[in-house]
Enzyme design. Structure first.
Site, PDB file in Angstrom:
ATOM      1  CB  THR A  46     -15.997   8.766   4.300  1.00  0.00           C
ATOM      2  OG1 THR A  46     -16.002   7.727   5.413  1.00  0.00           O
ATOM      3  CG2 THR A  46     -16.770  10.083   4.704  1.00  0.00           C
ATOM      4  CG  HIS A  48      -8.437   5.724  10.583  1.00  0.00           C
ATOM      5  ND1 HIS A  48      -9.391   5.488   9.841  1.00  0.00           N
ATOM      6  CD2 HIS A  48      -9.171   5.910  11.864  1.00  0.00           C
ATOM      7  CE1 HIS A  48     -10.596   5.530  10.223  1.00  0.00           C
ATOM      8  NE2 HIS A  48     -10.406   5.742  11.512  1.00  0.00           N
ATOM      9  CB  CYS A  76      13.821   1.100  22.810  1.00  0.00           C
ATOM     10  SG  CYS A  76      12.529  -0.092  22.033  1.00  0.00           S
ATOM     11  CB  CYS A 135      12.388   0.439  18.227  1.00  0.00           C
ATOM     12  SG  CYS A 135      12.428   2.261  18.737  1.00  0.00           S
ATOM     13  CD  GLN A 182     -12.997   7.962   7.711  1.00  0.00           C
ATOM     14  OE1 GLN A 182     -13.765   6.852   8.075  1.00  0.00           O
ATOM     15  NE2 GLN A 182     -13.923   8.416   6.727  1.00  0.00           N
ATOM     16  CG  ASN A 183      -8.229   8.513   2.585  1.00  0.00           C
ATOM     17  OD1 ASN A 183      -8.920   7.638   2.944  1.00  0.00           O
ATOM     18  ND2 ASN A 183      -8.383   9.287   1.780  1.00  0.00           N
ATOM     19  CB  VAL A 184      -3.118   5.495   6.020  1.00  0.00           C
ATOM     20  CG1 VAL A 184      -4.149   5.002   7.127  1.00  0.00           C
ATOM     21  CG2 VAL A 184      -3.590   4.387   5.036  1.00  0.00           C
ATOM     22  NE  ARG A 224      -3.891   0.349   1.676  1.00  0.00           N
ATOM     23  CZ  ARG A 224      -4.514   0.739   2.568  1.00  0.00           C
ATOM     24  NH1 ARG A 224      -4.500   0.875   3.859  1.00  0.00           N
ATOM     25  NH2 ARG A 224      -5.118   2.095   1.958  1.00  0.00           N
ATOM     26  CB  CYS A 266       9.984   2.361  23.459  1.00  0.00           C
ATOM     27  SG  CYS A 266      10.586   3.308  21.813  1.00  0.00           S
TER      28      CYS A 266
HETATM   29  P1  NAD Z   1     -14.937   2.822   1.971  1.00  0.00           P
HETATM   30  O1  NAD Z   1     -13.975   2.370   1.164  1.00  0.00           O
HETATM   31  O2  NAD Z   1     -15.619   2.444   3.217  1.00  0.00           O
HETATM   32  O3  NAD Z   1     -15.855   4.045   1.305  1.00  0.00           O
HETATM   33  C1  NAD Z   1     -15.381   4.614   0.276  1.00  0.00           C
HETATM   34  C2  NAD Z   1     -16.490   5.724  -0.191  1.00  0.00           C
HETATM   35  O4  NAD Z   1     -16.099   6.456  -1.083  1.00  0.00           O
HETATM   36  C3  NAD Z   1     -18.074   4.961  -0.638  1.00  0.00           C
HETATM   37  O5  NAD Z   1     -18.822   5.335   0.049  1.00  0.00           O
HETATM   38  C4  NAD Z   1     -17.743   5.050  -2.031  1.00  0.00           C
HETATM   39  O6  NAD Z   1     -19.207   5.404  -2.609  1.00  0.00           O
HETATM   40  C5  NAD Z   1     -17.044   6.683  -2.183  1.00  0.00           C
HETATM   41  N1  NAD Z   1     -16.362   6.816  -3.582  1.00  0.00           N
HETATM   42  C6  NAD Z   1     -15.793   6.072  -4.270  1.00  0.00           C
HETATM   43  N2  NAD Z   1     -15.162   6.691  -5.167  1.00  0.00           N
HETATM   44  C7  NAD Z   1     -15.591   7.820  -5.273  1.00  0.00           C
HETATM   45  C8  NAD Z   1     -15.141   8.923  -6.116  1.00  0.00           C
HETATM   46  N3  NAD Z   1     -14.598   8.907  -7.031  1.00  0.00           N
HETATM   47  N4  NAD Z   1     -15.451   9.971  -5.384  1.00  0.00           N
HETATM   48  C9  NAD Z   1     -16.333  10.287  -4.540  1.00  0.00           C
HETATM   49  N5  NAD Z   1     -16.772   9.238  -3.532  1.00  0.00           N
HETATM   50  C10 NAD Z   1     -16.057   8.162  -4.021  1.00  0.00           C
HETATM   51  O7  NAD Z   1     -13.715   4.058   2.709  1.00  0.00           O
HETATM   52  P2  NAD Z   1     -13.999   5.001   4.122  1.00  0.00           P
HETATM   53  O8  NAD Z   1     -15.400   5.173   4.434  1.00  0.00           O
HETATM   54  O9  NAD Z   1     -12.756   5.786   4.074  1.00  0.00           O
HETATM   55  O10 NAD Z   1     -13.726   3.533   5.024  1.00  0.00           O
HETATM   56  C11 NAD Z   1     -12.836   3.878   5.865  1.00  0.00           C
HETATM   57  C12 NAD Z   1     -11.566   3.241   6.170  1.00  0.00           C
HETATM   58  O11 NAD Z   1     -10.928   2.735   4.768  1.00  0.00           O
HETATM   59  C13 NAD Z   1     -10.890   4.275   6.509  1.00  0.00           C
HETATM   60  O12 NAD Z   1     -10.444   3.380   8.014  1.00  0.00           O
HETATM   61  C14 NAD Z   1      -9.374   4.264   5.830  1.00  0.00           C
HETATM   62  O13 NAD Z   1      -8.426   4.236   6.701  1.00  0.00           O
HETATM   63  C15 NAD Z   1      -9.675   2.888   4.950  1.00  0.00           C
HETATM   64  N6  NAD Z   1      -8.810   3.353   3.415  1.00  0.00           N
HETATM   65  C16 NAD Z   1      -8.064   4.070   3.464  1.00  0.00           C
HETATM   66  C17 NAD Z   1      -7.543   4.320   1.990  1.00  0.00           C
HETATM   67  C18 NAD Z   1      -6.619   5.368   1.608  1.00  0.00           C
HETATM   68  O14 NAD Z   1      -5.787   5.582   2.555  1.00  0.00           O
HETATM   69  N7  NAD Z   1      -6.431   5.842   0.331  1.00  0.00           N
HETATM   70  C19 NAD Z   1      -8.024   3.411   1.009  1.00  0.00           C
HETATM   71  C20 NAD Z   1      -8.912   2.287   1.556  1.00  0.00           C
HETATM   72  C21 NAD Z   1      -9.481   2.587   2.626  1.00  0.00           C
END
Ligand code: NAD
Length: 251
Positions: A188, A121, A151, A148, A95-97, A63, A132
């Protein structure tokens, strides 16, 4: 659409995997995504990591590689523009990483991330010592035997909040939601808590709430308005409209 604005409003924005989907990073829901090839319980829980740390590192190494190849899309760029041009405060809680939000903004001195951006997240670009608590920048590839730097324990993990763990900076986030004038949720699904409850929390405290998503989320009824469509189109349109309303206030 929405309340009359003066420019002094505090805007809190929550982003999810959907904002990065058009940058090529899969969401949970994508049919062929990386997530579908792994069992979430095995790669995104502390118990899974204890059972098979090599598998978990392999998953996050892949990832991290995907994230490094990806580029911010017009939705990330539009939020950076909003943060630059909106006279009031703008906080992004993601919430994205991945690090696509920070890549739209010049890095501040000292190597810190931009202020006004919270990774609730965690981050693929962070490493954390489970022994640690020391944090350091993640290398491209991590492995269970990595020591690490502070430590020397072989307890390196990605600095990611897994299912069953408490998201970061929650006090700061709850406080911001209570102060917000506008709360906007982008890309989301409204299925992962506590983020799924943010619209309810902000709305109860008086914020006007907007959802922007490819389809209505599981919590769409908590919003005052919902814009359906791809983030790369809908977010720039919304930002343009907001900034235009300031330069041409309705008479
Ligand atoms: P989710 O996968 O549950 O939902 C994604 C949402 O985005 C859906 O509702 C979908 O309809 C919508 N979507 C998809 N394509 C889109 C677009 N082009 N434009 C607008 N909306 C669009 O994701 P979430 O709600 O963020 O889930 C939460 C968890 O998923 C988090 O904990 C997050 O850390 C993790 N996550 C992160 C990444 C990242 O960092 N890029 C990727 C996948 C999952």
């Amino acid at each position: 659409m929405g309340p009359k604005l003066t420019g002094g409003e505090f805007i809190v924005i929550l982003t999810g995997a959907g904002i990065s989907a058009e940058s090529g990073l899969g969401t949970f829901r994508d049919k062929d995504g990386l997530w579908t090839r792994y069992d979430l319980a095995e790669v995104a829980t502390p118990e899974g990591f204890a059972r098979n740390p090599a598998l978990v590192h392999e998953f996050y190494n892949a990832r991290r590689a995907n994230s490094r190849e990806a580029r911010p899309n017009p939705a990330h760029e539009a939020l950076a523009r909003l943060r630059r041009d909106w006279p009031g405060d703008v906080l992004i809680v993601t919430q994205n990483v991945d690090d696509l939000h920070e890549r739209t903004e010049p890095a501040p001195p000292g190597g810190d991330g931009p202020s006004g951006l919270i990774h609730m997240h965690g981050r693929l670009e962070g490493a954390l010592c489970a022994a640690c608590g020391h944090r350091w920048p993640a290398p491209a590839r991590m492995a269970p035997a990595d020591p690490c730097p502070a430590c020397a324990a072989a307890a390196t993990r990605p600095d990611i909040v897994w299912f069953g763990e408490i998201p970061y900076h929650m006090d700061e986030i709850w406080f911001a939601l209570r102060q917000a004038d506008l709360f906007v949720s982008i890309g989301t699904s409204g299925t992962v808590y506590p983020a799924a409850a943010f619209a309810q929390d902000a709305g109860r405290a008086g914020a006007w709430c907007l959802e922007i998503n490819a389809e209505a989320s599981a919590v769409a009824e908590d919003f005052d308005a919902v814009l359906i469509g791809p983030a790369s189109r809908k977010v720039p349109e919304w930002v343009e409209g907001l900034l235009a309303a300031l330069s041409h206030p309705p008479g």
